[in-house]
Scaffold this motif. Structure first.
Motif, PDB file in Angstrom:
ATOM      1  N   ARG A 266     -42.779 -25.460  18.548  1.00 17.05           N
ATOM      2  CA  ARG A 266     -42.242 -24.889  17.304  1.00 17.05           C
ATOM      3  C   ARG A 266     -41.266 -25.884  16.690  1.00 17.05           C
ATOM      4  O   ARG A 266     -40.409 -26.414  17.380  1.00 17.05           O
ATOM      5  CB  ARG A 266     -41.535 -23.572  17.584  1.00 17.05           C
ATOM      6  N   LYS A 267     -41.426 -26.143  15.386  1.00 13.45           N
ATOM      7  CA  LYS A 267     -40.561 -27.092  14.703  1.00 13.45           C
ATOM      8  C   LYS A 267     -39.255 -26.430  14.270  1.00 13.45           C
ATOM      9  O   LYS A 267     -39.243 -25.292  13.806  1.00 13.45           O
ATOM     10  CB  LYS A 267     -41.275 -27.678  13.485  1.00 13.45           C
ATOM     11  N   HIS A 268     -38.150 -27.192  14.421  1.00 17.02           N
ATOM     12  CA  HIS A 268     -36.824 -26.705  14.043  1.00 17.02           C
ATOM     13  C   HIS A 268     -36.165 -27.745  13.134  1.00 17.02           C
ATOM     14  O   HIS A 268     -36.241 -28.950  13.395  1.00 17.02           O
ATOM     15  CB  HIS A 268     -35.952 -26.491  15.274  1.00 17.02           C
ATOM     16  N   GLN A 269     -35.512 -27.259  12.083  1.00 19.99           N
ATOM     17  CA  GLN A 269     -34.776 -28.128  11.166  1.00 19.99           C
ATOM     18  C   GLN A 269     -33.421 -27.498  10.860  1.00 19.99           C
ATOM     19  O   GLN A 269     -33.337 -26.299  10.601  1.00 19.99           O
ATOM     20  CB  GLN A 269     -35.550 -28.329   9.855  1.00 19.99           C
ATOM     21  N   TYR A 270     -32.375 -28.335  10.892  1.00 19.78           N
ATOM     22  CA  TYR A 270     -31.028 -27.835  10.619  1.00 19.78           C
ATOM     23  C   TYR A 270     -30.310 -28.781   9.674  1.00 19.78           C
ATOM     24  O   TYR A 270     -30.245 -29.999   9.926  1.00 19.78           O
ATOM     25  CB  TYR A 270     -30.221 -27.713  11.920  1.00 19.78           C
ATOM     26  N   SER A 271     -29.773 -28.251   8.601  1.00 20.44           N
ATOM     27  CA  SER A 271     -28.902 -29.024   7.721  1.00 20.44           C
ATOM     28  C   SER A 271     -27.536 -29.145   8.385  1.00 20.44           C
ATOM     29  O   SER A 271     -26.992 -28.171   8.900  1.00 20.44           O
ATOM     30  CB  SER A 271     -28.755 -28.325   6.367  1.00 20.44           C
ATOM     31  N   CYS A 272     -26.989 -30.364   8.375  1.00 18.30           N
ATOM     32  CA  CYS A 272     -25.704 -30.623   9.043  1.00 18.30           C
ATOM     33  C   CYS A 272     -24.779 -31.403   8.103  1.00 18.30           C
ATOM     34  O   CYS A 272     -24.196 -32.427   8.482  1.00 18.30           O
ATOM     35  CB  CYS A 272     -25.913 -31.407  10.334  1.00 18.30           C
ATOM     36  N   VAL A 273     -24.653 -30.932   6.888  1.00 16.57           N
ATOM     37  CA  VAL A 273     -23.842 -31.645   5.898  1.00 16.57           C
ATOM     38  C   VAL A 273     -22.389 -31.199   5.967  1.00 16.57           C
ATOM     39  O   VAL A 273     -21.484 -32.013   6.152  1.00 16.57           O
ATOM     40  CB  VAL A 273     -24.407 -31.424   4.480  1.00 16.57           C
ATOM     41  N   SER A 274     -22.145 -29.910   5.839  1.00 23.28           N
ATOM     42  CA  SER A 274     -20.767 -29.396   5.833  1.00 23.28           C
ATOM     43  C   SER A 274     -20.285 -29.115   7.255  1.00 23.28           C
ATOM     44  O   SER A 274     -21.082 -29.049   8.204  1.00 23.28           O
ATOM     45  CB  SER A 274     -20.686 -28.114   5.016  1.00 23.28           C
ATOM     46  N   THR A 275     -18.994 -28.937   7.402  1.00 19.05           N
ATOM     47  CA  THR A 275     -18.415 -28.590   8.705  1.00 19.05           C
ATOM     48  C   THR A 275     -18.982 -27.274   9.211  1.00 19.05           C
ATOM     49  O   THR A 275     -19.308 -27.140  10.402  1.00 19.05           O
ATOM     50  CB  THR A 275     -16.883 -28.492   8.600  1.00 19.05           C
ATOM     51  N   PHE A 276     -19.105 -26.299   8.305  1.00 10.25           N
ATOM     52  CA  PHE A 276     -19.672 -25.008   8.694  1.00 10.25           C
ATOM     53  C   PHE A 276     -21.099 -25.173   9.203  1.00 10.25           C
ATOM     54  O   PHE A 276     -21.482 -24.600  10.235  1.00 10.25           O
ATOM     55  CB  PHE A 276     -19.652 -24.041   7.503  1.00 10.25           C
ATOM     56  N   GLU A 277     -21.905 -25.954   8.489  1.00 10.77           N
ATOM     57  CA  GLU A 277     -23.291 -26.162   8.903  1.00 10.77           C
ATOM     58  C   GLU A 277     -23.381 -26.860  10.252  1.00 10.77           C
ATOM     59  O   GLU A 277     -24.241 -26.539  11.085  1.00 10.77           O
ATOM     60  CB  GLU A 277     -24.040 -26.973   7.847  1.00 10.77           C
ATOM     61  N   LYS A 278     -22.500 -27.814  10.481  1.00  8.01           N
ATOM     62  CA  LYS A 278     -22.507 -28.526  11.762  1.00  8.01           C
ATOM     63  C   LYS A 278     -22.179 -27.582  12.917  1.00  8.01           C
ATOM     64  O   LYS A 278     -22.837 -27.615  13.964  1.00  8.01           O
ATOM     65  CB  LYS A 278     -21.533 -29.706  11.717  1.00  8.01           C
ATOM     66  N   ASP A 279     -21.153 -26.760  12.747  1.00  2.16           N
ATOM     67  CA  ASP A 279     -20.801 -25.796  13.794  1.00  2.16           C
ATOM     68  C   ASP A 279     -21.941 -24.816  14.028  1.00  2.16           C
ATOM     69  O   ASP A 279     -22.276 -24.487  15.178  1.00  2.16           O
ATOM     70  CB  ASP A 279     -19.520 -25.033  13.410  1.00  2.16           C
TER      71      ASP A 279
END
Length: 261
Positions: free
Chosen positions: A124-137
């Protein structure tokens, strides 16, 4: 109960990992607070005697560290020597053996570096945006759960799938953060440190067969005794909640002859 003692840093962090760390100043202030408030700071072996009734009624405290991080030697040990304070380090033997994959710190490094993290896990493919501090956490917490969601025996396989698209040196992080056997021996030969067992691989014991639980506990105990030349009399359960530890694990640990577990 502590894990790591790290000097203050202004570098960005993931909150989950930073929560396992205190500063040397925090540790020293804790010692001073306990002394000011008339606590006797004792070793685990002394604590066992107190709990068995072999002690006058006094307030007491015990300092312990889980896993076996190098900063326990570099930053905590000098403070304990300064104040002549006993302490215990529960060692997961894969760390000084250089076999551990400290994937939670590797994941933090990856997320802090990248603006997007992508991988395929269990087809299963997973993608995560990690731009903002909230997104990273948020991404860290979600991927952390994915890695832990499954059998302990396949955990490293899941870790490798998560990092497959990235140039990650697993052993470099382990070498950077782990105690060495030389450091462990030096501390164990002094009057302050007791070295306890904390399994070989730091798996959730409840997810293992009983024979594997036995191997994890006895394997770490035996390896530490070989490396230090001293009897290991204390054991700490990885994670330590009712989700990972129950009556079966208590029974197995008791059969290994520890004074405390």
């Amino acid at each position: 109960m502590f894990h790591r003692v790290c000097p203050s840093s202004s570098s960005p962090r993931i909150r989950g990992n930073a929560g396992l760390e205190v500063t040397p100043e925090y540790l020293e202030n804790t010692i001073l607070f306990l002394r000011k408030n008339n606590y006797e700071i004792v070793s685990l072996s002394q604590a066992a005697k107190i709990l068995n009734g072999d002690h006058e009624r006094r307030k007491f405290a015990v300092f312990t560290f889980d896993d076996g991080y190098a900063d326990n030697y570099l930053h905590a040990y000098p403070i304990f020597k300064k104040y002549d304070i006993p302490f215990t380090i529960y060692v997961t033997t894969d760390l000084p053996d250089g076999e551990a994959i400290l994937w939670w710190y590797l994941l933090e490094d990856l997320i802090l570096k990248e603006n997007r993290v992508e991988f395929e896990l269990n087809n299963r493919k997973h993608q995560y945006s990690c731009v903002s501090t909230f997104e990273k956490d948020w991404a860290y917490n979600e991927i952390h759960k994915l890695i832990l969601d499954g059998t302990s025996n396949h955990l490293i396989q899941r870790v490798r799938q998560v990092f497959e698209n990235y140039d990650i040196n697993f052993s470099e992080k382990t070498s950077e953060l782990s105690l060495t056997w030389k450091q462990i021996r030096e501390m164990s030969e002094g009057p302050l440190a007791e070295i306890g067992a904390h399994t070989v691989h730091h798996h959730a014991l409840s997810k293992l067969s009983e024979s594997d639980v036995q191997k994890e506990i006895e394997g770490s105990r035996d390896k530490i005794e070989i490396e230090t030349g001293q009897k290991v009399e204390h054991f700490s359960y990885p994670f330590g909640t009712q989700n990972e530890v129950g009556e079966r694990e208590f029974r197995v640990a008791k059969g290994c002859g520890f004074i405390t577990s």
